[in-house]
Structure formats: C-alpha cells, structure tokens
Design a protein around this motif. Structure first.
Motif, PDB file in Angstrom:
ATOM      1  N   GLY A  57      32.192  28.748  42.600  1.00 46.19           N
ATOM      2  CA  GLY A  57      33.130  27.680  42.254  1.00 46.19           C
ATOM      3  C   GLY A  57      33.038  27.290  40.791  1.00 46.19           C
ATOM      4  N   LYS A  58      31.804  27.229  40.264  1.00 42.79           N
ATOM      5  CA  LYS A  58      31.621  26.919  38.835  1.00 42.79           C
ATOM      6  C   LYS A  58      32.270  28.000  37.973  1.00 42.79           C
ATOM      7  N   ALA A  59      32.139  29.255  38.405  1.00 43.26           N
ATOM      8  CA  ALA A  59      32.737  30.358  37.642  1.00 43.26           C
ATOM      9  C   ALA A  59      34.261  30.275  37.671  1.00 43.26           C
ATOM     10  N   LEU A  60      34.831  29.910  38.817  1.00 44.03           N
ATOM     11  CA  LEU A  60      36.284  29.750  38.888  1.00 44.03           C
ATOM     12  C   LEU A  60      36.742  28.617  37.980  1.00 44.03           C
ATOM     13  N   LYS A  61      36.000  27.524  37.966  1.00 45.65           N
ATOM     14  CA  LYS A  61      36.355  26.408  37.085  1.00 45.65           C
ATOM     15  C   LYS A  61      36.280  26.820  35.619  1.00 45.65           C
ATOM     16  N   ALA A  62      35.310  27.665  35.273  1.00 44.30           N
ATOM     17  CA  ALA A  62      35.209  28.154  33.894  1.00 44.30           C
ATOM     18  C   ALA A  62      36.432  28.999  33.542  1.00 44.30           C
ATOM     19  N   ILE A  67      41.786  29.435  30.883  1.00 43.16           N
ATOM     20  CA  ILE A  67      43.242  29.581  30.969  1.00 43.16           C
ATOM     21  C   ILE A  67      43.917  28.384  30.309  1.00 43.16           C
ATOM     22  N   ALA A  68      43.440  27.169  30.641  1.00 38.42           N
ATOM     23  CA  ALA A  68      44.036  25.952  30.072  1.00 38.42           C
ATOM     24  C   ALA A  68      43.925  25.921  28.550  1.00 38.42           C
ATOM     25  N   LYS A  69      42.806  26.428  28.009  1.00 38.90           N
ATOM     26  CA  LYS A  69      42.599  26.454  26.556  1.00 38.90           C
ATOM     27  C   LYS A  69      43.236  27.674  25.908  1.00 38.90           C
ATOM     28  N   LYS A  70      43.780  28.581  26.729  1.00 41.43           N
ATOM     29  CA  LYS A  70      44.334  29.855  26.246  1.00 41.43           C
ATOM     30  C   LYS A  70      43.289  30.613  25.432  1.00 41.43           C
ATOM     31  N   SER A  71      42.086  30.674  25.994  1.00 41.25           N
ATOM     32  CA  SER A  71      40.963  31.353  25.350  1.00 41.25           C
ATOM     33  C   SER A  71      40.859  32.781  25.886  1.00 41.25           C
ATOM     34  N   TRP A  72      41.248  33.742  25.063  1.00 34.56           N
ATOM     35  CA  TRP A  72      41.208  35.148  25.460  1.00 34.56           C
ATOM     36  C   TRP A  72      39.776  35.575  25.770  1.00 34.56           C
ATOM     37  N   ASP A  73      38.811  35.173  24.937  1.00 34.13           N
ATOM     38  CA  ASP A  73      37.410  35.518  25.184  1.00 34.13           C
ATOM     39  C   ASP A  73      36.912  34.873  26.472  1.00 34.13           C
ATOM     40  N   GLY A  74      37.305  33.623  26.715  1.00 39.34           N
ATOM     41  CA  GLY A  74      36.898  32.930  27.935  1.00 39.34           C
ATOM     42  C   GLY A  74      37.466  33.580  29.186  1.00 39.34           C
ATOM     43  N   ILE A  75      38.715  34.017  29.118  1.00 40.44           N
ATOM     44  CA  ILE A  75      39.322  34.694  30.276  1.00 40.44           C
ATOM     45  C   ILE A  75      38.594  36.008  30.531  1.00 40.44           C
ATOM     46  N   LYS A  76      38.388  36.812  29.488  1.00 39.09           N
ATOM     47  CA  LYS A  76      37.716  38.108  29.663  1.00 39.09           C
ATOM     48  C   LYS A  76      36.304  37.935  30.221  1.00 39.09           C
ATOM     49  N   ALA A  77      35.625  36.839  29.858  1.00 40.45           N
ATOM     50  CA  ALA A  77      34.258  36.607  30.323  1.00 40.45           C
ATOM     51  C   ALA A  77      34.205  36.154  31.782  1.00 40.45           C
ATOM     52  N   ASN A  78      35.349  35.726  32.333  1.00 50.69           N
ATOM     53  CA  ASN A  78      35.343  35.144  33.677  1.00 50.69           C
ATOM     54  C   ASN A  78      36.214  35.881  34.689  1.00 50.69           C
ATOM     55  N   VAL A  79      36.630  37.096  34.358  1.00 54.54           N
ATOM     56  CA  VAL A  79      37.342  37.933  35.328  1.00 54.54           C
ATOM     57  C   VAL A  79      36.576  39.250  35.476  1.00 54.54           C
ATOM     58  N   SER A  80      36.821  39.935  36.582  1.00 54.12           N
ATOM     59  CA  SER A  80      36.118  41.192  36.853  1.00 54.12           C
ATOM     60  C   SER A  80      36.449  42.245  35.801  1.00 54.12           C
ATOM     61  N   ALA A  81      35.582  43.227  35.687  1.00 54.76           N
ATOM     62  CA  ALA A  81      35.770  44.306  34.711  1.00 54.76           C
ATOM     63  C   ALA A  81      37.098  45.022  34.927  1.00 54.76           C
ATOM     64  N   LYS A  82      37.489  45.213  36.189  1.00 56.38           N
ATOM     65  CA  LYS A  82      38.769  45.908  36.423  1.00 56.38           C
ATOM     66  C   LYS A  82      39.949  45.047  35.985  1.00 56.38           C
ATOM     67  N   ASN A  83      39.823  43.729  36.071  1.00 54.41           N
ATOM     68  CA  ASN A  83      40.894  42.859  35.563  1.00 54.41           C
ATOM     69  C   ASN A  83      40.940  42.896  34.039  1.00 54.41           C
ATOM     70  N   VAL A  84      39.778  42.857  33.406  1.00 56.59           N
ATOM     71  CA  VAL A  84      39.758  42.943  31.940  1.00 56.59           C
ATOM     72  C   VAL A  84      40.447  44.233  31.512  1.00 56.59           C
ATOM     73  N   GLU A  85      40.119  45.323  32.195  1.00 56.96           N
ATOM     74  CA  GLU A  85      40.717  46.614  31.857  1.00 56.96           C
ATOM     75  C   GLU A  85      42.238  46.583  31.973  1.00 56.96           C
ATOM     76  N   SER A  86      42.747  45.932  33.020  1.00 55.33           N
ATOM     77  CA  SER A  86      44.202  45.891  33.195  1.00 55.33           C
ATOM     78  C   SER A  86      44.871  44.913  32.228  1.00 55.33           C
ATOM     79  N   PHE A  87      44.158  43.869  31.804  1.00 55.03           N
ATOM     80  CA  PHE A  87      44.733  42.892  30.881  1.00 55.03           C
ATOM     81  C   PHE A  87      44.664  43.358  29.428  1.00 55.03           C
TER      82      PHE A  87
END
Length: 166
Positions: A57-62, A67-87
């Motif tokens: 739950g803490k990871a989802l909140k992060a 997302i709210a801050k539109k932080s590309w580094d923050g999004i990449k750090a908090n999604v799975s490797a396969k999602n990072v690859e697709s994004f």
C-alpha cells in the motif's frame, strides 16, 4: 458431445467425443474421442493485509504521489520492470514517455488517489482493494496488483472490479 464423469471440488474427469463422424470443409471425415482427468489446483492461501495495504500500500501511494507530481523518475521507480520497458520508448522524448505513462496508468487507476481498504498477499504478489472515483460522482473498486521486485514493492497492473453505491 461432452460427458463429465467427475466434477468435484478436487477433480474433473470426462470425455469429449463425436458420436458420429464429422466432416471437414473438404469433405474428409474424422472423429474425436478425448478422455481427460485432472486434479483441481488452488493457489496457496494468502495473508490478509492491513486496511492501509501495508508495504504494498505504501508503494502504491508512492506511485500515486509520483503521478500527481508528474515525476518521470518517481513513476519509473514505482512500477514493474515490464511497465518501465513499455513506457520508456527510445523514439519518444522523456516528456512524451511521461505523458504516455500517466495516460496508461490513468486507464488502470482512479484519477485521484482513492482509499486502500485492505487486500491480500501471496508470496511476492499483493492484491490491494482500492476504492476511488471512476468518474465524477461514481466510485468503483479497483483491484491493484503489486509485485515485489528486488525487495521493493512496485505496481504491476490493476483492473476495475465494480461500482460502489454511495
């Protein structure tokens, strides 16, 4: 024709067959006679998560904060490797990758953070119950799958499970 000889909680067995020859579009004839018997397997019992979703739950909140801050580094750090690859496509600019990630995550998750109301963990996978706004005036339940990668919980995917009446 299908004939089930066993259909219990623990086993399914039976036969699928053609009582008379079948014809292909070319006119050739054939028959089917398939017998099967298999044990029904179940996933291991899960561990109930606290109302806030615990560590997943803490990871989802992060992720939601990123997302709210539109932080590309923050999004990449908090999604799975396969999602990072697709994004993270090399033919797009970082801004285009960020915009695509936010748009895609917006298909899976509510636009506003919502409220985690518990969930279940099975090994390195957790399913969180997230109540959030599907669209203005209508809440829904989202089931969010978080996975543990490199000892860190990350978002894998989510689905809308149903509407919630107010």
């Amino acid at each position: 024709t299908a004939d089930l000889t066993t259909n219990t909680r623990d086993k399914v067995a039976g036969r699928i067959f053609s009582p008379k020859p079948l014809k292909t579009m070319d006119g050739d004839e054939y028959t089917i006679d398939l017998k099967f018997s298999t044990e029904v397997t179940r996933p291991p019992a899960g561990t109930k998560l606290p109302a806030d979703g615990g560590e997943p739950g803490k990871a989802l909140k992060a992720l939601q904060a990123a997302i709210a801050k539109k932080s590309w580094d923050g999004i990449k750090a908090n999604v799975s490797a396969k999602n990072v690859e697709s994004f993270d496509e090399s033919y797009r600019t970082p801004k285009e990758n960020l915009d695509d990630a936010i748009q895609t995550l917006g298909f899976w998750l509510p636009k506003k953070a919502g409220k985690i109301t518990g969930g279940e963990q099975r090994g390195d996978t957790a399913i969180l119950n997230l109540e959030g706004e599907l669209f203005e005036g209508q809440n829904a339940l989202f089931l969010v799958r978080m996975v543990k990668e490199n000892s860190h919980w990350v978002f894998d995917r989510a689905t809308k499970a149903g509407m919630i009446d107010k």
